[in-house]
Design an enzyme around this catalytic site. Structure first.
Site, PDB file in Angstrom:
ATOM      1  CE1 TYR A   1      -9.105   0.838   6.614  1.00 53.21           C
ATOM      2  CE2 TYR A   1      -8.336   2.862   8.968  1.00 53.21           C
ATOM      3  CZ  TYR A   1      -8.312   2.667   7.461  1.00 53.21           C
ATOM      4  OH  TYR A   1      -7.312   2.827   6.801  1.00 53.21           O
ATOM      5  CE  LYS A   2      -8.529  -1.268   3.909  1.00 49.51           C
ATOM      6  NZ  LYS A   2      -7.592  -0.244   4.650  1.00 49.51           N
TER       7      LYS A   2
ATOM      8  CG  PHE B   1      -2.137   1.401   0.885  1.00 52.18           C
ATOM      9  CD1 PHE B   1      -3.416   1.224   0.111  1.00 52.18           C
ATOM     10  CD2 PHE B   1      -2.261   2.250   1.537  1.00 52.18           C
ATOM     11  CE1 PHE B   1      -4.218   1.906   0.263  1.00 52.18           C
ATOM     12  CE2 PHE B   1      -2.914   3.280   1.989  1.00 52.18           C
ATOM     13  CZ  PHE B   1      -3.888   3.294   0.962  1.00 52.18           C
TER      14      PHE B   1
ATOM     15  CG  ASP C   1      -0.412  -3.379   5.855  1.00 55.26           C
ATOM     16  OD1 ASP C   1      -1.613  -3.689   6.293  1.00 55.26           O
ATOM     17  OD2 ASP C   1      -0.551  -2.192   5.731  1.00 55.26           O
TER      18      ASP C   1
ATOM     19  NE  ARG D   1     -10.251  -2.735  -3.066  1.00 52.27           N
ATOM     20  CZ  ARG D   1      -9.083  -1.716  -2.352  1.00 52.27           C
ATOM     21  NH1 ARG D   1      -8.828  -2.374  -1.773  1.00 52.27           N
ATOM     22  NH2 ARG D   1     -10.365  -0.707  -1.362  1.00 52.27           N
TER      23      ARG D   1
HETATM   24  C1  LIG Z   1      -2.676  -2.406   3.207  1.00 56.20           C
HETATM   25  C2  LIG Z   1      -2.930  -0.762   4.211  1.00 56.20           C
HETATM   26  N1  LIG Z   1      -2.148  -0.321   4.619  1.00 56.20           N
HETATM   27  C3  LIG Z   1      -1.981   0.453   4.918  1.00 56.20           C
HETATM   28  C4  LIG Z   1      -3.186   1.257   4.531  1.00 56.20           C
HETATM   29  C5  LIG Z   1      -3.141   3.052   5.215  1.00 56.20           C
HETATM   30  O1  LIG Z   1      -4.221   2.838   7.135  1.00 56.20           O
HETATM   31  P1  LIG Z   1      -4.223   4.029   7.946  1.00 56.20           P
HETATM   32  O2  LIG Z   1      -4.756   5.004   6.462  1.00 56.20           O
HETATM   33  O3  LIG Z   1      -5.008   3.441   8.445  1.00 56.20           O
HETATM   34  O4  LIG Z   1      -2.847   4.871   8.759  1.00 56.20           O
HETATM   35  C6  LIG Z   1      -4.316   1.057   3.883  1.00 56.20           C
HETATM   36  C7  LIG Z   1      -5.264   1.465   4.069  1.00 56.20           C
HETATM   37  O5  LIG Z   1      -6.318   1.589   3.510  1.00 56.20           O
HETATM   38  C8  LIG Z   1      -4.075   0.156   3.589  1.00 56.20           C
HETATM   39  O6  LIG Z   1      -5.279  -0.939   3.106  1.00 56.20           O
END
Ligand SMILES: Cc1ncc(COP(=O)(O)O)c(C=O)c1O
Length: 374
Positions: free
Chosen positions: A184-185, A84, A159, A334
């Site tokens: 939150y997913k 990400f 992650d 998606r």
């Molecule tokens: C795989 C992954 N890592 C990190 C993040 C970033 O998360 P945050 O906005 O809580 O920092 C996301 C956000 O969707 C994500 O999907």
């Protein structure tokens, strides 16, 4: 939104904040990060004192990368091009450019473990990957990669954002070092809900957070100088936890625990397999590609479909068809299927309505415009 989130928040507003005011901290708020962490621990195969809820995934990721580099003494960090971007940005900010090694995927969908393992050597401090990648949903083998990294003396930071709550995870079995994830997913924690972090118990006393805040201090209310890290995982907290957002997490978490990850994963696989079967019959003939792995063992809970006009199709689905996918550049539509609430009818309708949008060309007049969130 889980129904219980509303009642939990109402209770918090009326009977805790509304009646107790700041005394709510002594009535339980202060322990919320650990209490929720303990519940998340049981979803990821960790012990209750190895997980804490705090900050955002990005901030937690920064804290753990920095702490790992400080502890390791080595400099090289290995990641992949499917990670990400927020994680990639953090790495660009705290790892020397020449020390950042990025494994690239040949097809943009998969990234076999062997390619990652080949990139590991005795200079590597940290390997960090998304367990399920955010575009294709490719699922890495936590056990095999953790073992390979350990054989070369490297730490691993997982992650879990796209896998927690939908894929069974056993960090203890893998001997995993570090992890972060969002709530939150698939955990349905709500917009901006805080993240969690995991640090294996034996590493906790050997690592220190680069953000030395008062909530990570041994005794926050002693107001003493200099900083002394709290024992255990609490040392990774920084500032005051956002209690309103944090309290909303518990309802989704409890539902996930009640359903159990074996049942959730088995429904998730059935949902994504069904979507892919429908894609074969209805979408592939229209030139829509499957941008996710075919093998359910190597796929998380979402499925991405590809089309050059993906953004317009995504908006047409949202605005005219009451289907809400995400658009992920350059060409991914998606579908995140929530096993706790999505039905097989939903999957059918989601695919069939996409077929209609594309076959009838109704996305043609749609201008995706400058939407900030895709
Ligand atoms: C795989 C992954 N890592 C990190 C993040 C970033 O998360 P945050 O906005 O809580 O920092 C996301 C956000 O969707 C994500 O999907």
């Amino acid at each position: 939104m889980p129904k219980d989130a509303r009642s939990r928040l109402t209770e918090l507003l009326e009977n805790e904040w509304g009646r107790l005011g700041v005394e709510g901290w002594n009535a339980g708020w202060i322990d919320l990060p650990s209490r929720l962490g303990a519940k998340i621990a049981s979803l990821i195969g960790a012990d209750p004192d190895e997980v804490i809820v705090c900050d955002s995934t990005t901030v937690d990721f920064f804290k753990l990368v920095s702490a790992a580099l400080r502890m390791s003494g080595r400099k090289v960090v290995v990641t992949d091009d499917a990670t990400f971007p927020s994680n990639g940005y953090v790495l660009q900010g705290c790892v020397e450019r020449s020390a950042l090694r990025v494994v690239t995927s040949a097809d943009g969908i998969s990234n076999p473990e062997s390619a990652v393992i080949d990139s590991l050597d005795e200079t590597v401090a940290l390997l960090t990957l998304n367990h399920a990648t955010f575009k294709s949903g490719w699922l890495y083998g936590i056990d095999i990669l953790t073992k390979a990294a350990h054989e070369r003396g490297a730490l691993v930071l997982w992650d879990l954002c796209h896998s927690v709550g939908v894929v069974p995870i056993d960090l203890k079995r893998a001997g995993a070092d570090l992890a972060v994830g969002c709530t939150y997913k698939y955990l349905n924690g709500g917009p901006g809900a805080p993240a969690f972090m995991y640090v294996r118990r034996d590493l906790q006393e050997r690592m220190t957070s680069p953000i030395q805040g008062w909530f990570g201090q041994a005794n926050a209310f002693s107001f003493e100088m200099p900083y002394a890290p709290a024992p255990g995982i609490r040392r990774f907290m920084a500032g005051t936890p956002p209690i309103l957002s944090m309290a909303a997490i518990e309802a989704g978490l409890d539902l996930t625990l009640e359903a159990g990850l074996t049942a959730i994963r088995s429904k998730s696989i059935a949902l994504t397999e069904f979507a892919i079967r429908l894609w074969e019959d209805r979408l592939a003939p229209l030139g829509i590609t499957l941008n996710s792995p075919r093998d359910p063992e190597k796929r998380g809970g979402h499925v991405s479909f590809g089309h050059p006009d993906a953004f317009a199709i995504d908006r047409a689905l949202i605005e005219h068809m009451r289907v809400v996918p995400d658009f992920r550049t350059p060409d991914n539509i998606r579908y995140g299927f929530g096993p706790l609430y999505n039905t097989f009818d939903d999957v059918y309708e989601g695919v069939e309505r996409m077929r209609r949008v594309v076959a009838e060309g109704t996305f043609g007049g749609i201008d995706p415009g400058d939407r900030k969130v895709t």
